[in-house]
Design a protein around this motif. Structure first.
Motif, PDB file in Angstrom:
ATOM      1  N   ARG A   1       6.430  20.571  20.439  1.00  0.00           N
ATOM      2  CA  ARG A   1       6.535  19.113  20.543  1.00  0.00           C
ATOM      3  C   ARG A   1       5.413  18.496  19.729  1.00  0.00           C
TER       4      ARG A   1
ATOM      5  N   LYS B   1       6.981  12.514  15.457  1.00  0.00           N
ATOM      6  CA  LYS B   1       8.417  12.550  15.718  1.00  0.00           C
ATOM      7  C   LYS B   1       8.685  12.894  17.178  1.00  0.00           C
ATOM      8  N   HIS B   2       9.680  12.253  17.744  1.00  0.00           N
ATOM      9  CA  HIS B   2      10.100  12.568  19.100  1.00  0.00           C
ATOM     10  C   HIS B   2      10.981  13.813  19.076  1.00  0.00           C
TER      11      HIS B   2
ATOM     12  N   PRO C   1       1.807  15.190  21.265  1.00  0.00           N
ATOM     13  CA  PRO C   1       2.102  14.211  22.318  1.00  0.00           C
ATOM     14  C   PRO C   1       0.911  13.387  22.795  1.00  0.00           C
TER      15      PRO C   1
END
Length: 276
Positions: free
Chosen positions: A169, A86-87, A172
């Motif tokens: 995050r 997911k961003h 990535p």
């Protein structure tokens, strides 16, 4: 612009669009012909066979329709929700185990960022939703950019054991690739010690961009770091028609795990994923 989980989905969607256009054209021709007292066989002109197409069979195709996320996936039905990267940034609330005082987590510093390199099976970090490869941006409101592994671990040791808040995050350095099994059950790559070392020509893996010199880290969102090749292969074989693999470049993977001993890898969390 439409998005597709796999090249197979894109090709089948294109074929479906062509068939729809052909059907409209042939229907109009039939109406015109009927007005002149002529008969036209529409069925014989529509829906060419897909047997053996790209190694698939007709039974591999689902009803042509967009998924809930708007992704067109007539073959695969879409990528596994647990595998999706997911961003954006998410918040995770954790604590320390009252009996051990640990959170069940280890990290590595890469390019001035802090990344999760180990999540203990059944530990607080695993239950909170941290995953191998996640980038930690903040701990309890403190930015960790530029922190070393040692500084991060020391900060966690001193943190309030009842409440630890992470800003994270999602993985990535990793990417997911959905592949479709052919009629023999293969998706088209070989690996040794989880490292992809060969791609089968004209396979789903080749068509969808699987690369050598990358490590497998997840299968349908399930972390497989530390598992034997036999166990990884068993997980892949247990999947139905489609398999989503998560891969990481070798140079990043090597840095992430170089301080993890065999015992830690054995205790890595390998539970089935839940959507976050």
């Amino acid at each position: 612009m439409s998005l597709y989980p796999t090249l197979e989905d894109m090709e089948v969607a294109g074929m479906a669009a062509q068939q729809s256009a052909m059907e409209s054209q042939m229907t109009q021709q039939a109406i015109t012909a009927a007005s002149h007292g002529q008969n036209v066989d529409i069925a014989s002109s529509l829906y060419p066979t897909l047997d053996g197409w790209m190694g698939l069979e007709n039974t591999a195709l689902q009803e042509y329709q967009p998924t809930a996320g708007g992704v067109v996936a007539p073959v695969t039905g879409g990528t596994s929700a647990g595998a999706e990267i997911k961003h954006g940034v998410r918040a995770i609330i954790g604590c320390k185990d009252p009996s051990s005082g640990r959170i069940g987590l280890s990290v590595e510093e890469i390019s001035k960022g802090v990344f999760v390199s180990y999540v203990e099976a059944g530990g607080i970090a695993a239950r909170a939703g941290l995953r191998f490869g996640d980038q930690i941006l903040q701990i309890n409101g403190e930015s960790v950019a530029g922190w070393s592994r040692k500084k991060t671990i020391e900060f966690l040791k001193k943190a309030d054991p009842s409440h630890i808040k992470f800003a994270v995050r999602d993985r990535p350095f990793e990417r997911t690739i959905t592949c479709v099994k052919d009629s023999s059950g293969c998706i088209g790559f070989q690996f040794k010690k989880a490292k992809i070392n060969a791609i089968v020509k004209d396979s789903s893996a080749a068509r969808n961009g699987v690369l050598t010199d990358h490590y497998l880290t997840e299968v349908d969102g399930q972390n497989i770091v530390g598992l034997s090749d036999e166990k990884i292969l068993k997980i892949i074989k247990s999947k139905d028609r489609t398999v989503t693999v998560t891969i990481m470049p070798q140079f990043v993977y090597d840095h992430m795990i170089h301080k993890l001993g065999k015992s830690l890898k054995k205790h890595m969390d390998h539970s089935e994923p839940t959507e976050i």
